[in-house]
Write an enzyme that holds these catalytic residues in place. Structure first.
Site, mmCIF file in Angstrom:
data_model
loop_
_atom_site.group_PDB
_atom_site.id
_atom_site.type_symbol
_atom_site.label_atom_id
_atom_site.label_comp_id
_atom_site.label_asym_id
_atom_site.label_seq_id
_atom_site.Cartn_x
_atom_site.Cartn_y
_atom_site.Cartn_z
ATOM 1 N N THR A 37 0.871 -1.178 0.000
ATOM 2 C CA THR A 37 0.000 0.000 0.000
ATOM 3 C C THR A 37 0.906 1.224 0.000
ATOM 4 N N ILE A 61 -3.349 -9.665 2.064
ATOM 5 C CA ILE A 61 -3.734 -10.640 3.093
ATOM 6 C C ILE A 61 -5.209 -11.017 2.994
ATOM 7 N N ALA A 83 0.684 -6.873 9.021
ATOM 8 C CA ALA A 83 0.054 -6.075 7.965
ATOM 9 C C ALA A 83 -1.234 -5.459 8.490
ATOM 10 N N GLU A 85 -3.711 -1.451 8.154
ATOM 11 C CA GLU A 85 -3.782 0.005 8.012
ATOM 12 C C GLU A 85 -3.496 0.535 9.406
ATOM 13 N N THR A 101 -9.007 -4.435 5.777
ATOM 14 C CA THR A 101 -7.645 -4.963 5.962
ATOM 15 C C THR A 101 -7.454 -5.557 7.354
ATOM 16 N N THR A 134 -1.969 -3.334 19.246
ATOM 17 C CA THR A 134 -1.621 -2.002 19.753
ATOM 18 C C THR A 134 -2.219 -1.745 21.129
ATOM 19 N N ASP A 135 -1.606 -0.813 21.857
ATOM 20 C CA ASP A 135 -2.178 -0.421 23.160
ATOM 21 C C ASP A 135 -3.483 0.353 22.992
ATOM 22 N N GLU A 136 -3.757 0.840 21.761
ATOM 23 C CA GLU A 136 -4.943 1.680 21.566
ATOM 24 C C GLU A 136 -6.245 0.922 21.788
ATOM 25 N N TYR A 182 -9.623 2.969 13.741
ATOM 26 C CA TYR A 182 -8.397 2.158 13.713
ATOM 27 C C TYR A 182 -8.367 1.204 14.908
ATOM 28 N N ALA A 184 -10.726 0.295 16.886
ATOM 29 C CA ALA A 184 -11.855 -0.651 16.882
ATOM 30 C C ALA A 184 -11.545 -1.821 15.946
ATOM 31 N N LYS A 186 -8.522 -2.932 15.136
ATOM 32 C CA LYS A 186 -7.465 -3.762 15.752
ATOM 33 C C LYS A 186 -8.067 -4.597 16.883
ATOM 34 N N LYS A 221 3.322 10.022 10.364
ATOM 35 C CA LYS A 221 3.279 9.866 11.816
ATOM 36 C C LYS A 221 4.072 11.009 12.464
ATOM 37 N N GLY A 315 -12.043 12.626 18.604
ATOM 38 C CA GLY A 315 -11.956 11.501 19.542
ATOM 39 C C GLY A 315 -10.541 11.233 20.034
HETATM 40 P P1 NAD Z 1 2.834 0.567 8.482
HETATM 41 O O1 NAD Z 1 1.601 1.310 8.078
HETATM 42 O O2 NAD Z 1 4.150 1.271 8.453
HETATM 43 O O3 NAD Z 1 3.000 -0.756 7.586
HETATM 44 C C1 NAD Z 1 1.931 -1.591 7.284
HETATM 45 C C2 NAD Z 1 2.382 -2.544 6.188
HETATM 46 O O4 NAD Z 1 1.295 -3.446 5.911
HETATM 47 C C3 NAD Z 1 2.743 -1.860 4.869
HETATM 48 O O5 NAD Z 1 3.931 -2.393 4.341
HETATM 49 C C4 NAD Z 1 1.551 -2.176 3.968
HETATM 50 O O6 NAD Z 1 1.904 -2.242 2.585
HETATM 51 C C5 NAD Z 1 1.120 -3.529 4.504
HETATM 52 N N1 NAD Z 1 -0.282 -3.820 4.228
HETATM 53 C C6 NAD Z 1 -1.346 -3.018 4.491
HETATM 54 N N2 NAD Z 1 -2.478 -3.596 4.054
HETATM 55 C C7 NAD Z 1 -2.127 -4.801 3.536
HETATM 56 C C8 NAD Z 1 -2.851 -5.873 2.931
HETATM 57 N N3 NAD Z 1 -4.173 -5.802 2.766
HETATM 58 N N4 NAD Z 1 -2.165 -6.950 2.508
HETATM 59 C C9 NAD Z 1 -0.804 -7.029 2.635
HETATM 60 N N5 NAD Z 1 -0.079 -6.042 3.188
HETATM 61 C C10 NAD Z 1 -0.727 -4.939 3.620
HETATM 62 O O7 NAD Z 1 2.499 0.003 9.940
HETATM 63 P P2 NAD Z 1 3.439 -0.137 11.234
HETATM 64 O O8 NAD Z 1 3.424 1.152 11.945
HETATM 65 O O9 NAD Z 1 4.704 -0.784 10.866
HETATM 66 O O10 NAD Z 1 2.549 -1.160 12.087
HETATM 67 C C11 NAD Z 1 2.666 -2.565 11.881
HETATM 68 C C12 NAD Z 1 1.717 -3.276 12.830
HETATM 69 O O11 NAD Z 1 2.046 -2.958 14.178
HETATM 70 C C13 NAD Z 1 0.264 -2.899 12.646
HETATM 71 O O12 NAD Z 1 -0.519 -4.061 12.814
HETATM 72 C C14 NAD Z 1 -0.016 -1.903 13.760
HETATM 73 O O13 NAD Z 1 -1.365 -1.941 14.163
HETATM 74 C C15 NAD Z 1 0.902 -2.438 14.852
HETATM 75 N N6 NAD Z 1 1.401 -1.435 15.820
HETATM 76 C C16 NAD Z 1 2.004 -0.292 15.376
HETATM 77 C C17 NAD Z 1 2.537 0.604 16.306
HETATM 78 C C18 NAD Z 1 3.235 1.874 15.873
HETATM 79 O O14 NAD Z 1 3.582 2.691 16.717
HETATM 80 N N7 NAD Z 1 3.517 2.070 14.597
HETATM 81 C C19 NAD Z 1 2.435 0.326 17.677
HETATM 82 C C20 NAD Z 1 1.798 -0.862 18.084
HETATM 83 C C21 NAD Z 1 1.300 -1.741 17.140
HETATM 84 O O1 DAU Z 2 -0.068 3.528 20.444
HETATM 85 C C1 DAU Z 2 0.276 2.756 19.335
HETATM 86 C C2 DAU Z 2 -0.183 3.453 18.067
HETATM 87 O O2 DAU Z 2 0.706 4.542 17.852
HETATM 88 C C3 DAU Z 2 -0.186 2.529 16.859
HETATM 89 O O3 DAU Z 2 -1.113 1.512 17.069
HETATM 90 C C4 DAU Z 2 -0.535 3.311 15.583
HETATM 91 O O4 DAU Z 2 -0.437 2.456 14.462
HETATM 92 C C5 DAU Z 2 0.453 4.447 15.439
HETATM 93 O O5 DAU Z 2 0.100 5.233 14.322
HETATM 94 C C6 DAU Z 2 0.464 5.324 16.704
HETATM 95 O O6 DAU Z 2 -0.779 6.049 16.839
HETATM 96 P P1 DAU Z 2 -0.831 7.589 17.288
HETATM 97 O O7 DAU Z 2 -2.094 8.168 16.795
HETATM 98 O O8 DAU Z 2 -0.506 7.736 18.728
HETATM 99 O O9 DAU Z 2 0.460 8.146 16.436
HETATM 100 P P2 DAU Z 2 0.663 9.495 15.595
HETATM 101 O O10 DAU Z 2 2.101 9.555 15.240
HETATM 102 O O11 DAU Z 2 -0.343 9.654 14.507
HETATM 103 O O12 DAU Z 2 0.372 10.641 16.665
HETATM 104 C C7 DAU Z 2 1.091 10.739 17.885
HETATM 105 C C8 DAU Z 2 0.486 11.893 18.683
HETATM 106 O O13 DAU Z 2 0.770 13.124 18.015
HETATM 107 C C9 DAU Z 2 -1.024 11.821 18.798
HETATM 108 O O14 DAU Z 2 -1.408 12.304 20.079
HETATM 109 C C10 DAU Z 2 -1.518 12.772 17.717
HETATM 110 C C11 DAU Z 2 -0.425 13.830 17.655
HETATM 111 N N1 DAU Z 2 -0.186 14.423 16.319
HETATM 112 C C12 DAU Z 2 0.030 13.593 15.267
HETATM 113 C C13 DAU Z 2 0.265 14.095 14.006
HETATM 114 C C14 DAU Z 2 0.480 13.171 12.821
HETATM 115 C C15 DAU Z 2 -0.134 15.809 16.159
HETATM 116 O O15 DAU Z 2 -0.303 16.580 17.146
HETATM 117 N N2 DAU Z 2 0.087 16.320 14.917
HETATM 118 C C16 DAU Z 2 0.283 15.515 13.817
HETATM 119 O O16 DAU Z 2 0.470 16.048 12.691
#
Ligand code: NAD
Ligand code: DAU
Length: 376
Positions: A37, A61, A83, A85, A101, A134-136, A182, A184, A186, A221, A315
């Site tokens: 994606t 997937i 994998a 969103e 997804t 995720t912790d969310e 998101y 919900a 997960k 992010k 939210g």
């Molecule tokens: P990311 O968005 O960087 O990567 C997601 C990957 O999944 C991408 O490579 C995308 O191409 C692939 N993907 C998406 N839809 C797909 C599909 N239908 N089929 C095959 N591949 C697909 O995400 P991330 O931040 O690396 O997070 C990875 C996992 O960890 C997720 O499940 C997320 O919920 C979880 N997670 C993320 C964080 C965080 O802080 N980023 C924290 C806790 C848990």
């Molecule tokens: O807690 C784990 C989660 O952390 C993962 O499950 C998610 O996949 C990951 O995206 C992340 O979620 P958050 O929403 O916490 O991350 P994000 O980087 O989007 O935002 C971090 C904080 O910063 C959040 O309180 C929103 C704020 N923010 C974010 C962006 C992108 C801003 O104030 N401005 C911004 O432009």
């Protein structure tokens, strides 16, 4: 010998997991299943793409027949499912894609593993389906101490700044209370994974991790977006008052936890992963500005004027804080990197990898994928 499918291996966390497993276990076969994606980027894996124990399969997937065939063909023994969103703001605009997804995709992975493993004489013996969550899913905690109190728990990650912003932490036994589409989606996928254990005896594990930061994170992010914007002196859109609290963990520490739990975690268990490292967004933003300015030879803090308060995220969860003592106690995992060092390492990485960032922000890598794999 194991043959492991890692889904989402071209994304942020997935690429670190793939790299760790490919380098650490030359005797394993690691198959990265990713449909690429907007968030999937094979440039994240350039350093390991030619290793003999690595294979990339471009597949969705949700495409159950393809996943099932791949499991049969490769005689898959384990799945590490990342994998998804992953961006909350996108889920607010487009919840359907998240349900498709994250919920249907996870179900497709579970069903394919079930049918394949149940067809074998040894069935589930030696198999493992590990779901990364995720912790969310736990919802949001109160921010009862806006100025911060000394945290009762310290790890290497939080050792220079061990604040907590409330008394409560997310523990594994908490009721799920997701707020965003998101979280919900997960939460729903976590329930399906546990249902496959309880109904069919599938050897599943679920982990719930806090916010990750580090190299290769997609610049939508907070941390990579703000590093990029500070460098180019673009506005920094702070949601609400910047008072929301997140609990940050270096991505390689998450990947190490995933490796450990995949091999030594107990089937049907849930483990929380985090470093007791709570930060208010606005404090992180000041730290980012100061460090980027210093590394670029500017006066530290001179880019504070880029801070722009914008309408809050709908939210917007107030505070996340993970209690990871179960993982520390049962499996001996600890974060290895202090947050301030990790942030500096991360900023240096983004500043040194401008081409990686430019490819994404200029749309160049879209062209690259089209040439390599056709239109997405
Ligand atoms: P990311 O968005 O960087 O990567 C997601 C990957 O999944 C991408 O490579 C995308 O191409 C692939 N993907 C998406 N839809 C797909 C599909 N239908 N089929 C095959 N591949 C697909 O995400 P991330 O931040 O690396 O997070 C990875 C996992 O960890 C997720 O499940 C997320 O919920 C979880 N997670 C993320 C964080 C965080 O802080 N980023 C924290 C806790 C848990
Ligand atoms: O807690 C784990 C989660 O952390 C993962 O499950 C998610 O996949 C990951 O995206 C992340 O979620 P958050 O929403 O916490 O991350 P994000 O980087 O989007 O935002 C971090 C904080 O910063 C959040 O309180 C929103 C704020 N923010 C974010 C962006 C992108 C801003 O104030 N401005 C911004 O432009």
């Amino acid at each position: 010998m194991q043959t492991i499918i890692v889904t989402g291996g071209a994304g942020f966390i997935g690429s670190h997991v793939v790299r760790l497993l490919v380098n650490k276990y030359p005797q394993y076969k690691i198959i990265n299943v990713d449909c690429l994606t907007y968030a999937g980027n094979l440039a994240n894996l350039k350093d390991i793409e030619d290793k003999p124990n690595y294979r990339f399969v471009k597949a969705n997937i949700c495409d159950f027949p393809t996943i099932y065939r791949l499991m049969q063909e490769e005689k898959v023994t384990g799945v590490i499912h990342l994998a998804a969103e992953s961006h909350v703001d996108r889920s607010i605009k487009d919840p359907f894609t998240f349900a498709q997804t994250n919920v249907m995709g996870t179900l497709s992975m579970l069903q394919a593993a079930k049918l394949y493993w149940e067809s074998l004489p040894e069935q589930y013996e030696g198999k493992r389906f590990y779901h990364i969550s995720t912790d969310e899913v736990y919802g949001a905690l109160e921010l009862t101490h806006p100025e911060g109190i000394e945290s009762p728990f310290t790890t290497k990650a939080s050792s220079a700044h061990h604040h907590a912003y409330g008394e409560r932490f997310f523990t594994e036994d908490l009721k799920y209370m997701p707020h965003s589409p998101y979280s919900a989606s997960k939460a729903s996928s976590d329930h399906f994974v546990r249902a496959f254990h309880d109904t069919y005896g599938m050897p599943t594990i679920v982990t719930n991790c806090s916010n990750n930061y580090g190299p290769y994170q997609f610049p939508e992010k907070l941390i990579p977006l703000f590093i990029h914007n500070i460098r180019h002196r673009k506005p920094l859109p702070v949601y609400g008052k910047g008072e929301n609290v997140r609990d940050w963990l270096y991505v390689e520490d998450h990947a190490r936890a995933i490796d450990l739990i995949f091999h030594e975690g107990k089937v049907a268990e849930t483990y929380n992963i985090g470093g007791f490292n709570e930060w208010k967004n606005i404090d992180i933003i000041h730290l980012l500005i100061e460090t980027v300015d210093r590394l670029l030879g500017r006066t530290p803090g001179e880019d504070n004027s880029l801070i722009t308060y914008v309408t809050d995220r709908a939210g917007h969860d107030l505070r996340y804080a993970i209690d990871s003592r179960k993982l520390q106690r049962d499996l001996g995992w600890e974060p290895s990197l202090q947050f301030e060092e990790g942030i500096e390492r991360t900023i240096r990485w983004y500043l040194d990898h401008q081409a990686w960032m430019d490819n994404i922000t200029s749309g160049e890598y879209e062209k690259y994928y089209e040439e390599m794999y056709g239109k997405r």
